[in-house]
Scaffold this active site. Structure first.
Site, short mmCIF file in Angstrom:
data_model
loop_
_atom_site.label_atom_id
_atom_site.label_comp_id
_atom_site.label_asym_id
_atom_site.label_seq_id
_atom_site.Cartn_x
_atom_site.Cartn_y
_atom_site.Cartn_z
N ASP A 132 29.13 -38.38 -18.99
CA ASP A 132 28.58 -37.27 -19.81
C ASP A 132 29.70 -36.28 -20.17
O ASP A 132 29.74 -35.78 -21.30
CB ASP A 132 27.46 -36.54 -19.06
CG ASP A 132 26.20 -37.38 -18.95
OD1 ASP A 132 25.95 -38.18 -19.87
OD2 ASP A 132 25.46 -37.22 -17.96
N LYS A 162 20.06 -39.34 -11.24
CA LYS A 162 21.51 -39.15 -11.33
C LYS A 162 22.13 -38.62 -10.03
O LYS A 162 23.32 -38.83 -9.78
CB LYS A 162 21.86 -38.19 -12.47
CG LYS A 162 21.69 -38.79 -13.86
CD LYS A 162 22.20 -37.82 -14.92
CE LYS A 162 22.00 -38.37 -16.31
NZ LYS A 162 22.61 -37.52 -17.34
N SER A 176 19.51 -45.51 -25.41
CA SER A 176 20.63 -46.32 -24.93
C SER A 176 20.47 -47.81 -25.23
O SER A 176 21.46 -48.45 -25.59
CB SER A 176 20.85 -46.09 -23.44
OG SER A 176 21.27 -44.76 -23.24
N GLY A 207 21.97 -29.32 -14.91
CA GLY A 207 22.77 -30.54 -14.73
C GLY A 207 23.67 -30.82 -15.92
O GLY A 207 24.84 -31.20 -15.75
N THR A 253 18.73 -17.37 -16.01
CA THR A 253 18.68 -16.92 -14.62
C THR A 253 20.12 -16.65 -14.18
O THR A 253 20.90 -17.58 -13.95
CB THR A 253 18.03 -18.00 -13.72
OG1 THR A 253 16.79 -18.37 -14.31
CG2 THR A 253 17.82 -17.50 -12.30
N THR A 276 19.71 -42.40 -15.61
CA THR A 276 19.26 -41.18 -16.24
C THR A 276 18.26 -40.45 -15.34
O THR A 276 18.01 -40.85 -14.20
CB THR A 276 18.73 -41.46 -17.68
OG1 THR A 276 18.52 -40.22 -18.34
CG2 THR A 276 17.44 -42.27 -17.68
N GLY A 321 23.47 -22.07 -20.44
CA GLY A 321 22.75 -22.90 -19.49
C GLY A 321 23.58 -23.14 -18.24
O GLY A 321 24.81 -22.98 -18.26
N ALA A 322 22.88 -23.51 -17.16
CA ALA A 322 23.60 -23.75 -15.89
C ALA A 322 22.94 -24.88 -15.10
O ALA A 322 23.03 -24.93 -13.88
CB ALA A 322 23.63 -22.47 -15.07
N GLY A 357 23.64 -33.14 -31.43
CA GLY A 357 23.38 -33.69 -30.10
C GLY A 357 23.59 -35.18 -29.97
O GLY A 357 23.72 -35.69 -28.85
P1 ATR Z 1 19.41 -30.32 -17.40
O1 ATR Z 1 19.68 -31.26 -16.28
O2 ATR Z 1 18.91 -31.01 -18.66
O3 ATR Z 1 20.54 -29.38 -17.67
P2 ATR Z 1 18.00 -28.36 -15.83
O4 ATR Z 1 18.89 -28.67 -14.69
O5 ATR Z 1 16.54 -28.22 -15.59
O6 ATR Z 1 18.12 -29.46 -16.96
O7 ATR Z 1 18.56 -27.03 -16.57
C1 ATR Z 1 17.96 -26.48 -17.68
C2 ATR Z 1 18.79 -25.29 -18.17
O8 ATR Z 1 18.20 -24.81 -19.39
C3 ATR Z 1 18.82 -24.12 -17.22
O9 ATR Z 1 20.05 -23.45 -17.34
C4 ATR Z 1 17.67 -23.27 -17.74
O10 ATR Z 1 17.80 -21.89 -17.42
P3 ATR Z 1 17.24 -21.32 -16.00
O11 ATR Z 1 18.30 -21.61 -14.99
O12 ATR Z 1 17.06 -19.86 -16.26
O13 ATR Z 1 15.94 -22.04 -15.74
C5 ATR Z 1 17.85 -23.44 -19.21
N1 ATR Z 1 16.60 -23.18 -19.94
C6 ATR Z 1 15.50 -23.95 -20.01
N2 ATR Z 1 14.56 -23.37 -20.79
C7 ATR Z 1 15.10 -22.20 -21.23
C8 ATR Z 1 14.63 -21.13 -22.07
N3 ATR Z 1 13.41 -21.18 -22.63
N4 ATR Z 1 15.46 -20.10 -22.31
C9 ATR Z 1 16.69 -20.05 -21.76
N5 ATR Z 1 17.20 -21.01 -20.94
C10 ATR Z 1 16.41 -22.07 -20.68
#
Ligand code: ATR
Length: 284
Positions: free
Chosen positions: A109, A68, A21, A135, A157, A64, A132-133, A240
């Site tokens: 974001d 946050k 940044s 932040g 998950t 960051t 992913g799920a 990205g």
């Molecule tokens: P951010 O704020 O950068 O999104 P986070 O809140 O830690 O970081 O979320 C990371 C995401 O990446 C989650 O959805 C995580 O899946 P889980 O909920 O199962 O932990 C996903 N993630 C991280 N490493 C992963 C991997 N090796 N394979 C699949 N999903 C992954």
């Protein structure tokens, strides 16, 4: 030239040593001819850091990881979308009619991810699969809700995927169901593919032909294994740096009232990234 009227901007987080940044925003201020500077700062505690920024007369600040969410109770106001996302990445300090300093928190974001995708596709009415799920997925997901997209969520998950899907009024996709999904857009919001594990893919490469546009929020390396595989399948790709650039552009406009000099900011970002070794990079 820094002098007595230089306006102060910056970023707080921990760590901030890898943040892109400062180069991006300082290049923007120079291009706009503004007497302003943007500094990286690493307070131990978000509350102490926030009070310091307020006392010293900062105008705008990026937030960051890991501050946050922790910053929210300290603010005077929060933007409604940032409130829904539950995370703030931008502060704007302003004065009320009595001259007292107030601070409003925003989240750019989601604006960044929408603008990045809109360079390739009209999001209204599109179907988008989010991987992913965490932040980042929350910000991307609420952005897609604003844009009027139909959203699918898949997460390693499943329970977390289901929770986010519920909040977004989206459909949760299980690992079994993934093979049958067809959508306009795929977005990887996980850290899979980030250096040093840069060969890893967040989804089976055979499924990429089921999407028209693939966006990755990982930017180190710039050409992730996912984007390479997607290009090989004929998908249009969004790397990205695009979300990073557009969230920064939205901050620049919010703070200065000026149209952000996108080309200058993009050049500064890419130059800085290419001068670095491939290194773990998250956030802003
Ligand atoms: P951010 O704020 O950068 O999104 P986070 O809140 O830690 O970081 O979320 C990371 C995401 O990446 C989650 O959805 C995580 O899946 P889980 O909920 O199962 O932990 C996903 N993630 C991280 N490493 C992963 C991997 N090796 N394979 C699949 N999903 C992954």
């Amino acid at each position: 030239m820094i002098n007595g009227t230089t306006r102060l901007f910056g970023i707080i987080g921990n760590p901030v040593t890898h943040s892109l940044s400062p180069v991006m925003h300082n290049a923007a201020f120079a291009a706009l001819g503004l007497n302003a500077v943007y500094l990286p700062m690493q307070p131990k505690d978000p509350e102490e850091g926030y009070r310091g920024l307020r006392a010293l007369g900062f105008v705008g600040v990026s937030i960051t990881v890991p501050f946050k969410v922790a910053i929210i109770p300290l603010l005077d106001h929060i933007d409604p979308v940032a409130d829904k996302i539950g995370a703030v990445n931008t502060l704007l300090f302003h004065e009320d009619a009595q001259g007292a300093t107030l601070c409003t928190g925003y989240n750019t974001d989601w604006i960044g991810s929408n603008h990045a995708l809109e360079t390739e596709i009209d999001l209204a009415g599109s179907t988008v699969l989010i991987l992913g799920a965490g932040g980042a997925a929350r910000a991307v997901g609420f952005g897609l809700v604003q844009a009027g997209a139909t959203i699918l969520v898949h997460n390693r998950t499943e329970s977390k995927g289901r929770r986010l899907a519920g909040q977004l009024d989206a459909t949760c996709i299980t690992a079994k169901e993934l093979v049958d999904v067809r959508a306009d857009v795929l977005i990887n919001t996980t850290s899979v593919g980030m250096a040093p594990d840069h060969q890893a893919l967040p989804i089976d490469a055979k499924l990429l032909a089921h999407f028209s546009v693939v966006m990755d929020i990982v930017y180190a390396p710039l050409q992730t294994a996912l984007l390479r595989a997607a290009e090989a399948c004929g998908c249009r790709t969004v790397d990205g740096t695009q979300m990073l650039l557009h969230q920064g552009a939205a901050q620049c406009t919010l703070w200065t009232g000026c149209e952000a000099p996108l080309a200058v900011m993009r050049h500064a970002l890419l130059k800085e990234l290419s001068s670095r070794d491939i290194s773990p990079a998250t956030g802003t």
